[in-house]
Enzyme design. Structure first.
Site, PDB file in Angstrom:
ATOM      1  N   HIS A  46       3.414  -2.362   3.265  1.00 29.52           N
ATOM      2  CA  HIS A  46       3.499  -1.015   2.701  1.00 29.52           C
ATOM      3  C   HIS A  46       4.846  -0.780   2.014  1.00 29.52           C
ATOM      4  O   HIS A  46       5.879  -1.186   2.532  1.00 29.52           O
ATOM      5  CB  HIS A  46       3.301   0.042   3.795  1.00 29.52           C
ATOM      6  N   ASP A  67       0.799  -1.228   0.000  1.00 32.80           N
ATOM      7  CA  ASP A  67       0.000   0.000   0.000  1.00 32.80           C
ATOM      8  C   ASP A  67       0.834   1.282   0.000  1.00 32.80           C
ATOM      9  O   ASP A  67       1.976   1.309   0.460  1.00 32.80           O
ATOM     10  CB  ASP A  67      -0.884   0.037   1.246  1.00 32.80           C
TER      11      ASP A  67
END
Length: 268
Positions: free
Chosen positions: A236, A89
């Site tokens: 992430h 992400d």
């Protein structure tokens, strides 16, 4: 193994994101890890989906009908069985996305990159590299607003569609397979808007809390403890300093392979 990574108390408003999902779907826990607000704020996000006061109720309009299966949150790998689906992400990021791509290439793993619209616009060469190396794209909104589930329909729609437009332009028109709401702040409306654009709403099961930067050992331990067959895994590669995320992945990916896990994309 834990079914879901609970990184904090799930706010009441967030629960509305999962109304109408397919039976047996697992609700994603919030992960408000975006640290550099695209809209120019300090970047600090409320923990665990906390909201800044009560907002007035908004009237929901009805988008055109799409199949319920397309609107249901996807939490599992398409291959099923002893496989997992890795998602990343908040990128693309000029430092951490290339390093992450190099790591994935080393282990011959394909992943899904959930991109912030303005980041995609800023680094189109990275978006094109993601696609060229066989990974999939996911729309992660324009501003990473973890309070989107309390915003008006028009705001939600603009966040989703504007981000998709930026990603489309950056990639040269590659398919955007999924939409992931910031912090898991889905609503029935936003899921239908995404599905209408051919994007499956994307949740997760494994959340090792790498966005909080608790230390590499803690991230790896949480990831291993939560891993289960068919799980979508949340990590992430953007949103701030992701050195811990990268190092944790460097340890976690070979462990997954040693444990016999295969890699698949999420169900689309």
């Amino acid at each position: 193994m834990a079914m879901i990574a609970a990184t904090g108390t799930v706010a009441v408003g967030l629960l509305t994101a999962f109304v109408g999902t397919s039976s047996g779907a697992v609700a994603s826990a919030p992960h408000p890890g975006w640290e550099q607000s695209v809209r120019g704020g300090s970047g600090a996000q409320p923990q665990s989906g906390a909201k800044e006061g009560k907002r007035p109720a908004v009237k929901r309009s009805k988008p055109k009908a799409v199949p319920k299966s397309s609107r249901a949150l996807s939490h599992h790998s398409a291959a099923g069985g002893h496989s997992v689906a890795l998602t990343l992400d908040d990128g693309p990021h000029p430092e951490w996305t290339p390093k992450t791509l190099d790591l994935l290439r080393k282990y011959q793993i394909k992943a899904t990159f959930c991109l912030i619209g303005p980041n995609a616009r800023r680094y189109p060469q990275l978006v094109k590299r993601i696609v060229a190396e066989g990974h999939r794209l996911c729309d992660h909104s324009v501003d990473h607003d973890t309070g989107m589930d309390h915003e008006a329909d028009g705001y939600q729609k603009k966040q989703i569609l504007d981000a998709k437009s930026m990603i489309d332009k950056a990639s040269g028109g590659a398919r955007v397979y999924y939409y992931r709401a910031p912090g898991g702040a889905f609503t029935p409306y936003s899921r239908r808007i995404a599905a209408d654009q051919g994007m499956r709403p994307l949740g997760w099961i494994v959340d090792p809390g790498d966005w909080k930067r608790p230390g590499v050992d803690a991230i790896v331990q949480q990831a291993k403890e939560q891993t289960r067959d068919g799980a979508v895994i949340l990590f992430h590669d953007g949103g701030g300093d992701r050195s811990q995320s990268y190092e944790a992945l460097r340890q976690y990916l070979p462990w997954l392979q040693e444990e016999g896990y295969g890699f698949s994309f999420p169900k689309a």
